[in-house]
Scaffold this motif. Structure first.
Motif, PDB file in Angstrom:
ATOM      1  N   ASP A  69      -6.590  -9.789   3.857  1.00 37.38           N
ATOM      2  CA  ASP A  69      -6.448  -9.673   2.402  1.00 37.38           C
ATOM      3  C   ASP A  69      -5.555  -8.497   2.042  1.00 37.38           C
ATOM      4  N   LEU A  70      -4.806  -8.652   0.969  1.00 31.31           N
ATOM      5  CA  LEU A  70      -4.061  -7.508   0.412  1.00 31.31           C
ATOM      6  C   LEU A  70      -5.072  -6.562  -0.237  1.00 31.31           C
ATOM      7  N   ALA A  71      -4.959  -5.286   0.087  1.00 30.88           N
ATOM      8  CA  ALA A  71      -5.872  -4.254  -0.438  1.00 30.88           C
ATOM      9  C   ALA A  71      -7.324  -4.559  -0.089  1.00 30.88           C
ATOM     10  N   GLY A  72      -7.533  -5.241   1.039  1.00 32.71           N
ATOM     11  CA  GLY A  72      -8.890  -5.617   1.446  1.00 32.71           C
ATOM     12  C   GLY A  72      -9.532  -4.539   2.300  1.00 32.71           C
ATOM     13  N   PRO A  73     -10.698  -4.850   2.860  1.00 29.71           N
ATOM     14  CA  PRO A  73     -11.453  -3.846   3.630  1.00 29.71           C
ATOM     15  C   PRO A  73     -10.683  -3.308   4.830  1.00 29.71           C
ATOM     16  N   THR A  79      -7.597  -0.867  10.081  1.00 34.32           N
ATOM     17  CA  THR A  79      -7.567  -1.795  11.220  1.00 34.32           C
ATOM     18  C   THR A  79      -6.501  -2.876  11.075  1.00 34.32           C
ATOM     19  N   LEU A  80      -5.586  -2.703  10.125  1.00 35.60           N
ATOM     20  CA  LEU A  80      -4.482  -3.663   9.977  1.00 35.60           C
ATOM     21  C   LEU A  80      -3.490  -3.505  11.118  1.00 35.60           C
ATOM     22  N   THR A  81      -2.628  -4.514  11.304  1.00 35.27           N
ATOM     23  CA  THR A  81      -1.495  -4.323  12.216  1.00 35.27           C
ATOM     24  C   THR A  81      -0.579  -3.253  11.605  1.00 35.27           C
ATOM     25  N   PRO A  82       0.199  -2.547  12.446  1.00 33.50           N
ATOM     26  CA  PRO A  82       1.077  -1.504  11.889  1.00 33.50           C
ATOM     27  C   PRO A  82       2.027  -2.064  10.820  1.00 33.50           C
ATOM     28  N   GLU A  83       2.517  -3.287  11.023  1.00 34.15           N
ATOM     29  CA  GLU A  83       3.447  -3.885  10.045  1.00 34.15           C
ATOM     30  C   GLU A  83       2.757  -4.085   8.699  1.00 34.15           C
ATOM     31  N   SER A  84       1.547  -4.680   8.740  1.00 36.07           N
ATOM     32  CA  SER A  84       0.828  -4.949   7.493  1.00 36.07           C
ATOM     33  C   SER A  84       0.441  -3.642   6.810  1.00 36.07           C
ATOM     34  N   ARG A  86       2.045  -0.827   6.917  1.00 33.14           N
ATOM     35  CA  ARG A  86       3.254  -0.274   6.297  1.00 33.14           C
ATOM     36  C   ARG A  86       3.601  -1.028   5.012  1.00 33.14           C
ATOM     37  N   GLU A  87       3.508  -2.348   5.069  1.00 30.27           N
ATOM     38  CA  GLU A  87       3.886  -3.168   3.913  1.00 30.27           C
ATOM     39  C   GLU A  87       2.933  -2.945   2.742  1.00 30.27           C
ATOM     40  N   GLN A  88       1.646  -2.908   3.054  1.00 27.90           N
ATOM     41  CA  GLN A  88       0.664  -2.739   1.973  1.00 27.90           C
ATOM     42  C   GLN A  88       0.728  -1.313   1.399  1.00 27.90           C
ATOM     43  N   ARG A 124       6.139  -6.231   0.508  1.00 26.30           N
ATOM     44  CA  ARG A 124       7.282  -5.314   0.374  1.00 26.30           C
ATOM     45  C   ARG A 124       8.201  -5.692  -0.772  1.00 26.30           C
ATOM     46  N   LEU A 125       8.090  -6.938  -1.244  1.00 24.77           N
ATOM     47  CA  LEU A 125       8.920  -7.346  -2.378  1.00 24.77           C
ATOM     48  C   LEU A 125       8.106  -7.267  -3.666  1.00 24.77           C
ATOM     49  N   SER A 126       6.957  -6.598  -3.610  1.00 22.91           N
ATOM     50  CA  SER A 126       6.065  -6.555  -4.762  1.00 22.91           C
ATOM     51  C   SER A 126       5.577  -5.118  -4.973  1.00 22.91           C
ATOM     52  N   ASP A 127       4.650  -4.948  -5.895  1.00 24.43           N
ATOM     53  CA  ASP A 127       4.080  -3.615  -6.115  1.00 24.43           C
ATOM     54  C   ASP A 127       2.675  -3.774  -6.683  1.00 24.43           C
TER      55      ASP A 127
END
Ligand code: GUN
Length: 173
Positions: A69-73, A79-84, A86-88, A124-127
């Motif tokens: 989830d975006l902005a999830g637990p 515990t996200l992947t490094p890419e996620s 960074r993006e979030q 990354r294309l959002s805010d």
């Protein structure tokens, strides 16, 4: 990184480097490796996307379900992947107030209950203002249309991740 370098990678290296182009789906990089040599970097991307497009509905839904989830637990827990991560973080989702976080949690839960997969958006294309707005808008869409929108977002995320890995001669969306 140029295409000769990509074509010279053995299986392990290729999956290490490209395994998270599609979030938590290293199987896709593993399958794409079999299709080398790639004629150029766009060709490499085409193979990722062609694999996704050829999947049955259950496979495409499976890809969506591998996304946190975006902005999830997991963002809070780290515990996200490094890419996620960074993006979030880049979209400002680490800095939400309690009310914003609660609103997103409610919207994410309603979205999951309606469609059976999590809300996916190229962060990354959002805010932080656009994410809940877009989530509320997409909640009203029909399922088939929403699945197609979500898969387009998976491809935008993948293209941005490939651009990061391959360097500036690969155009970003
Ligand atoms: N957009 C970019 N990364 C992610 C992710 O990990 N999860 C979701 N839901 N959307 C994303």
């Amino acid at each position: 990184m140029d295409i000769e370098k990509v074509n010279s990678m053995d299986f392990r290296e290729f999956v290490d480097v490209f395994g998270n182009v599609i979030e938590r789906c290293p199987l896709i990089a593993a399958a794409v490796w079999s299709q080398r040599p790639f004629s150029n970097l766009e060709d490499l991307e085409k193979h990722f996307f062609a694999f996704i497009d050829a999947l049955p509905l259950s496979g495409r839904e499976g890809i969506l379900r591998c996304h946190p989830d975006l902005a999830g637990p997991e963002l809070q827990r780290g515990t996200l992947t490094p890419e996620s991560q960074r993006e979030q973080s880049g979209a400002g989702l680490m800095n939400l107030g309690a009310a914003e976080r609660l609103r997103l949690a409610e919207l994410n839960a309603r979205y999951q209950a309606r469609f059976g997969f999590p809300f996916v958006l190229a962060a990354r294309l959002s805010d932080r203002e656009a994410v809940p707005r877009e989530l509320a808008r997409r909640l009203r869409c029909l399922r088939a249309q929403e699945l197609s929108t979500a898969m387009d977002e998976v491809k935008k995320i993948g293209r941005l991740r490939l651009a990061d890995l391959l360097g500036s001669d690969f155009p970003k969306p």
